[in-house]
Write a protein that holds these residues in place. Structure first.
Motif, mmCIF file in Angstrom:
data_model
loop_
_atom_site.group_PDB
_atom_site.id
_atom_site.type_symbol
_atom_site.label_atom_id
_atom_site.label_comp_id
_atom_site.label_asym_id
_atom_site.label_seq_id
_atom_site.Cartn_x
_atom_site.Cartn_y
_atom_site.Cartn_z
ATOM 1 N N ASP A 1 0.605 -0.982 0.206
ATOM 2 C CA ASP A 1 0.387 0.249 0.000
ATOM 3 C C ASP A 1 0.822 1.693 0.608
ATOM 4 O OD1 ASP A 1 -2.580 -1.327 -0.129
ATOM 5 O OD2 ASP A 1 -3.049 -1.320 1.946
ATOM 6 N N ASP A 2 1.919 1.140 0.860
ATOM 7 C CA ASP A 2 2.619 2.106 0.854
ATOM 8 C C ASP A 2 3.720 2.433 -0.035
ATOM 9 O OD1 ASP A 2 4.110 4.664 1.597
ATOM 10 O OD2 ASP A 2 5.855 3.520 2.905
ATOM 11 N N PHE A 3 3.904 1.684 -1.297
ATOM 12 C CA PHE A 3 4.659 1.863 -2.630
ATOM 13 C C PHE A 3 3.650 2.338 -3.142
ATOM 14 C CE2 PHE A 3 5.797 0.331 -6.806
ATOM 15 C CZ PHE A 3 7.111 0.371 -7.229
ATOM 16 N N ALA A 4 2.733 2.098 -3.209
ATOM 17 C CA ALA A 4 1.074 1.852 -4.629
ATOM 18 C C ALA A 4 1.208 3.773 -3.871
ATOM 19 C CB ALA A 4 0.150 1.879 -3.787
ATOM 20 N N ARG A 5 1.572 4.041 -2.959
ATOM 21 C CA ARG A 5 1.070 6.286 -2.506
ATOM 22 C C ARG A 5 2.096 6.749 -3.582
ATOM 23 N NH1 ARG A 5 4.640 8.748 0.233
ATOM 24 N NH2 ARG A 5 5.532 6.780 1.455
ATOM 25 N N ILE A 6 3.345 5.861 -3.301
ATOM 26 C CA ILE A 6 4.636 6.474 -3.944
ATOM 27 C C ILE A 6 4.611 6.264 -5.159
ATOM 28 C CG2 ILE A 6 7.457 6.181 -3.567
ATOM 29 C CD1 ILE A 6 7.149 5.118 -0.838
ATOM 30 N N HIS A 7 4.053 5.070 -6.016
ATOM 31 C CA HIS A 7 3.758 5.106 -7.041
ATOM 32 C C HIS A 7 3.072 6.082 -7.763
ATOM 33 C CE1 HIS A 7 2.193 3.477 -10.878
ATOM 34 N NE2 HIS A 7 3.857 2.774 -10.953
ATOM 35 N N ARG A 8 1.345 6.464 -7.150
ATOM 36 C CA ARG A 8 1.068 7.626 -7.650
ATOM 37 C C ARG A 8 1.595 8.917 -7.295
ATOM 38 N NH1 ARG A 8 -2.252 5.556 -4.655
ATOM 39 N NH2 ARG A 8 -1.892 6.866 -2.740
ATOM 40 N N GLN A 9 1.648 9.023 -5.829
ATOM 41 C CA GLN A 9 2.806 10.358 -5.649
ATOM 42 C C GLN A 9 3.608 11.036 -6.499
ATOM 43 O OE1 GLN A 9 2.541 11.007 -1.362
ATOM 44 N NE2 GLN A 9 0.013 10.940 -1.344
ATOM 45 N N HIS A 10 4.442 9.938 -6.853
ATOM 46 C CA HIS A 10 5.584 10.231 -7.201
ATOM 47 C C HIS A 10 6.231 9.924 -8.356
ATOM 48 C CE1 HIS A 10 6.460 11.944 -3.678
ATOM 49 N NE2 HIS A 10 6.361 11.315 -2.857
ATOM 50 N N LEU A 11 5.816 8.730 -8.818
ATOM 51 C CA LEU A 11 6.719 7.942 -9.739
ATOM 52 C C LEU A 11 6.521 8.214 -10.651
ATOM 53 C CD1 LEU A 11 7.156 4.014 -8.598
ATOM 54 C CD2 LEU A 11 9.605 6.609 -7.837
ATOM 55 N N THR A 12 4.957 8.038 -11.018
ATOM 56 C CA THR A 12 4.062 8.150 -11.886
ATOM 57 C C THR A 12 4.116 10.170 -12.462
ATOM 58 O OG1 THR A 12 1.845 9.169 -10.574
ATOM 59 C CG2 THR A 12 2.343 6.771 -11.584
ATOM 60 N N ARG A 13 4.720 10.722 -11.862
ATOM 61 C CA ARG A 13 4.740 12.101 -11.989
ATOM 62 C C ARG A 13 5.840 12.832 -12.693
ATOM 63 N NH1 ARG A 13 1.264 14.580 -7.283
ATOM 64 N NH2 ARG A 13 -0.430 13.948 -7.689
ATOM 65 N N LEU A 14 7.253 11.431 -12.453
ATOM 66 C CA LEU A 14 8.365 11.693 -13.494
ATOM 67 C C LEU A 14 8.542 12.162 -14.695
ATOM 68 C CD1 LEU A 14 10.533 8.832 -11.022
ATOM 69 C CD2 LEU A 14 10.864 11.396 -10.828
ATOM 70 N N PRO A 15 9.544 12.815 -15.001
ATOM 71 C CA PRO A 15 9.133 13.696 -16.895
ATOM 72 C C PRO A 15 8.967 12.370 -17.307
ATOM 73 C CG PRO A 15 10.923 14.384 -14.813
ATOM 74 C CD PRO A 15 10.187 13.876 -14.399
ATOM 75 N N GLY A 16 8.877 12.619 -18.434
ATOM 76 C CA GLY A 16 9.159 11.778 -19.866
ATOM 77 C C GLY A 16 9.416 10.046 -19.374
ATOM 78 N N VAL A 17 8.519 9.453 -18.879
ATOM 79 C CA VAL A 17 8.552 8.037 -18.244
ATOM 80 C C VAL A 17 7.594 7.518 -19.105
ATOM 81 C CG1 VAL A 17 7.392 6.328 -16.882
ATOM 82 C CG2 VAL A 17 8.753 8.398 -15.324
ATOM 83 N N ALA A 18 7.858 6.714 -20.231
ATOM 84 C CA ALA A 18 7.070 6.383 -21.277
ATOM 85 C C ALA A 18 6.617 4.911 -20.535
ATOM 86 C CB ALA A 18 7.938 5.753 -22.592
ATOM 87 N N GLN A 19 7.362 4.637 -19.234
ATOM 88 C CA GLN A 19 7.094 2.741 -19.262
ATOM 89 C C GLN A 19 7.917 2.829 -17.980
ATOM 90 O OE1 GLN A 19 8.317 -0.616 -22.318
ATOM 91 N NE2 GLN A 19 7.241 -1.638 -20.586
ATOM 92 N N MET A 20 7.145 1.915 -16.640
ATOM 93 C CA MET A 20 7.374 1.699 -15.724
ATOM 94 C C MET A 20 7.395 0.360 -15.181
ATOM 95 S SD MET A 20 6.558 4.293 -12.155
ATOM 96 C CE MET A 20 6.770 5.429 -13.554
ATOM 97 N N GLN A 21 8.479 -0.914 -14.802
ATOM 98 C CA GLN A 21 8.288 -2.007 -14.633
ATOM 99 C C GLN A 21 8.393 -1.652 -13.064
ATOM 100 O OE1 GLN A 21 8.493 -5.097 -16.981
ATOM 101 N NE2 GLN A 21 8.983 -6.519 -15.331
ATOM 102 N N SER A 22 7.840 -2.817 -11.716
ATOM 103 C CA SER A 22 8.482 -2.634 -10.727
ATOM 104 C C SER A 22 8.643 -4.318 -10.147
ATOM 105 C CB SER A 22 7.462 -2.202 -9.440
ATOM 106 O OG SER A 22 6.852 -0.790 -9.978
#
Length: 152
Positions: free
Chosen positions: A116-137
């Motif tokens: 759940d905490d990682f989902a928060r980090i993903h939603r609040q930070h990682l998805t907002r990083l500039p220029g991201v085309a694809q992400m795999q965790s």
């Protein structure tokens, strides 16, 4: 400056016991206390020793989950790489960020309390990083081996 056997031994000991006293260190590397102190000062001044830190236990800090995130950017333009690197450096949960050769452009090491905490980090930070085309965790199930000590 090249390192001799004694310098390497000092570095080996300090990597494992950063708070060792100079007297104990000099004993372990077979030098006088003053000669040992001078060598440590030289290793610091020459940049071999960058800093001294306390390594915290992630579990005791309630951050037991380690997640490796592979990120592919939309392009390799210098401006985009710079913007991405500046933005990712501001995320406190990201411990490491490596520019890669291979399928992903970057690999991040992220710590979290749980999924759940990682989902928060993903939603609040990682998805907002500039220029991201694809992400795999990928979640680490167990740490088999971990060290901060470089082979000296």
């Amino acid at each position: 400056m090249s390192l001799d056997h004694t310098d390497r031994r000092i570095l080996q000991v300090l990597q494992k016991q950063g708070r060792i006293s100079n007297a104990e260190l000099s004993e372990q590397v077979n030098l006088s206390a003053s000669a040992c102190h001078r060598r440590v000062q030289r290793l610091e001044a020459d940049g071999y020793i960058r800093n001294y830190v306390a390594l915290l236990d992630a579990r005791k800090m309630n951050l037991p989950a380690t997640v490796f995130v592979e990120i592919t950017l939309q392009s390799q333009a210098d401006e985009l790489l710079d913007a991405f690197e500046k933005a990712v450096a501001r995320i406190p949960d990201v411990l490491e960020c490596h520019l890669m050769a291979g399928t992903a452009d970057y690999i991040l090491k992220v710590v979290a309390e749980n999924t759940d905490d990682f989902a928060r980090i993903h939603r609040q930070h990682l998805t907002r990083l500039p220029g991201v085309a694809q992400m795999q965790s990928s979640f680490a199930l167990r740490t088999v081996f971990k060290t901060t000590a470089l082979p000296v």
